[in-house]
Motif scaffolding. Structure first.
Motif, PDB file in Angstrom:
ATOM      1  N   GLY A 181       0.807  -1.213   0.000  1.00 43.75           N
ATOM      2  CA  GLY A 181       0.000   0.000   0.000  1.00 43.75           C
ATOM      3  C   GLY A 181       0.839   1.262   0.000  1.00 43.75           C
ATOM      4  O   GLY A 181       0.588   2.192  -0.772  1.00 43.75           O
ATOM      5  N   ILE A 182       1.857   1.319   0.844  1.00 44.80           N
ATOM      6  CA  ILE A 182       2.712   2.501   0.880  1.00 44.80           C
ATOM      7  C   ILE A 182       3.657   2.527  -0.317  1.00 44.80           C
ATOM      8  O   ILE A 182       3.981   3.594  -0.840  1.00 44.80           O
ATOM      9  CB  ILE A 182       3.493   2.589   2.212  1.00 44.80           C
ATOM     10  N   GLU A 183       4.080   1.351  -0.816  1.00 46.48           N
ATOM     11  CA  GLU A 183       4.946   1.323  -2.006  1.00 46.48           C
ATOM     12  C   GLU A 183       4.259   1.957  -3.209  1.00 46.48           C
ATOM     13  O   GLU A 183       4.823   2.840  -3.880  1.00 46.48           O
ATOM     14  CB  GLU A 183       5.344  -0.110  -2.355  1.00 46.48           C
ATOM     15  N   ARG A 223      11.489   1.893   4.209  1.00 43.38           N
ATOM     16  CA  ARG A 223      12.097   2.048   2.879  1.00 43.38           C
ATOM     17  C   ARG A 223      11.190   2.844   1.965  1.00 43.38           C
ATOM     18  O   ARG A 223      11.625   3.802   1.306  1.00 43.38           O
ATOM     19  CB  ARG A 223      12.379   0.668   2.289  1.00 43.38           C
ATOM     20  N   TRP A 224       9.898   2.483   1.929  1.00 41.95           N
ATOM     21  CA  TRP A 224       8.980   3.175   1.022  1.00 41.95           C
ATOM     22  C   TRP A 224       8.555   4.526   1.565  1.00 41.95           C
ATOM     23  O   TRP A 224       8.235   5.428   0.786  1.00 41.95           O
ATOM     24  CB  TRP A 224       7.783   2.276   0.719  1.00 41.95           C
ATOM     25  N   TYR A 225       8.574   4.688   2.859  1.00 47.41           N
ATOM     26  CA  TYR A 225       8.309   5.995   3.454  1.00 47.41           C
ATOM     27  C   TYR A 225       9.320   7.013   2.928  1.00 47.41           C
ATOM     28  O   TYR A 225       8.951   8.089   2.434  1.00 47.41           O
ATOM     29  CB  TYR A 225       8.369   5.896   4.976  1.00 47.41           C
ATOM     30  N   PHE A 226      10.592   6.693   3.012  1.00 47.59           N
ATOM     31  CA  PHE A 226      11.624   7.634   2.575  1.00 47.59           C
ATOM     32  C   PHE A 226      11.664   7.769   1.047  1.00 47.59           C
ATOM     33  O   PHE A 226      11.982   8.837   0.526  1.00 47.59           O
ATOM     34  CB  PHE A 226      12.989   7.206   3.113  1.00 47.59           C
ATOM     35  N   PHE A 227      11.286   6.700   0.339  1.00 47.36           N
ATOM     36  CA  PHE A 227      11.257   6.770  -1.123  1.00 47.36           C
ATOM     37  C   PHE A 227      10.268   7.836  -1.595  1.00 47.36           C
ATOM     38  O   PHE A 227      10.492   8.496  -2.617  1.00 47.36           O
ATOM     39  CB  PHE A 227      10.871   5.407  -1.702  1.00 47.36           C
ATOM     40  N   ALA A 228       9.177   8.043  -0.882  1.00 46.21           N
ATOM     41  CA  ALA A 228       8.144   8.997  -1.299  1.00 46.21           C
ATOM     42  C   ALA A 228       8.665  10.423  -1.372  1.00 46.21           C
ATOM     43  O   ALA A 228       8.066  11.268  -2.051  1.00 46.21           O
ATOM     44  CB  ALA A 228       6.949   8.923  -0.349  1.00 46.21           C
TER      45      ALA A 228
END
Length: 268
Positions: A181-183, A223-228
């Motif tokens: 979901g976050i990815e 990982r996906w939090y910071f990718f955003a």
């Protein structure tokens, strides 16, 4: 008739509890739909009960996930197997409100690539659940919306609808838990694709026992939090990044490349 929405439900030994979950979904979803019960092994205790429901309602299809064990692989498989242009991921535990599946799907019909059911917007609510998990997801949702402008206050919630063409374009890299979901929300943000939300009331698991392990899944969420927060990407840049990270774990099948026919067609 081709379905307008594919409901993807990853399961693991839900047993007879799946019948209550399916009864709610089949009663509340009014759009032409298919409901995929995605299980990792033929002997999963969910399967015989799902097959009984499928005999009386052809919208239900139990499908065997061949991408590898775990919820992320089950969700990947279910979206790849979807015959509808919209896939809605929901859990088998009774936490999500099935009345909102149609509403989420219609948002994607209108042009968004990710439609989130949000616990943290006005009108939304979270009832129960572990305190640390509630605090972490709320903090992540608020900061992502305010600082990364992801388009939803609840990026970590798994109850979302996706444009299936968008998902097949950007790919899913997650292989462990429910961080898909976050990815996909983060990828839509980096591509500047539209994300929308509707309020939802989330209830702590009503059926069975939770298997969510915060310690195990937290690194993937981070990982996906910071990718955003990264700069804008083009589809080509994102595709190149995905291709560079695609090797499948030993013993599991890789995700099919867009436009390549594979055994997944048997599940559609």
């Amino acid at each position: 008739m081709r379905p307008r929405v594919t409901v993807v439900i990853p399961v693991y030994n839900e047993g007879a509890d799946i019948v209550r979950c399916l009864d709610r979904i089949l009663r509340e979803v009014l759009l032409p739909a298919e409901v995929l019960i995605v299980h990792d092994m033929p002997e999963d205790t969910t399967v015989p009960y799902a097959r009984e429901v499928a005999l009386r309602d052809p919208r239900v299809r139990p499908v065997l996930n061949t991408y590898g064990p775990g919820p992320a692989n089950a969700i990947r498989f279910g979206i790849d197997a979807a015959r509808a242009p919209v896939a809605v991921v929901t859990m088998a535990d009774g936490c999500d409100d099935p009345r909102q599946i149609d509403e989420l799907a219609r948002l994607v019909d209108r042009g968004v690539v990710v439609a989130a059911a949000s616990r943290y917007m006005p009108g939304g609510q979270q009832v129960g659940g572990p305190r640390f998990k509630r605090m972490a997801s709320r903090w992540a949702g608020r900061t992502l919306r305010l600082l990364a402008r992801v388009g939803t206050r609840d990026a970590t919630n798994s109850f979302k609808a996706y444009d299936t063409d968008f998902v097949r374009e950007v790919g899913i890299e997650s292989r462990t838990g429910f961080e898909i979901g976050i990815e996909l929300t983060a990828k839509a943000t980096r591509l500047r694709r539209p994300v929308a939300e509707i309020p939802t009331i989330w209830l702590d698991r009503q059926l069975g026992e939770s298997r969510f392990d915060v310690g195990r899944f937290l690194p993937s969420y981070l990982r996906w939090y910071f990718f955003a927060f990264g700069r804008r990407l083009t589809p080509e840049q994102l595709a190149a990044r995905w291709a560079a990270r695609r090797p499948a774990p030993a013993g599991s099948a890789p995700a099919p490349a867009p436009g390549v026919a594979t055994d997944i067609d048997a599940a559609r």
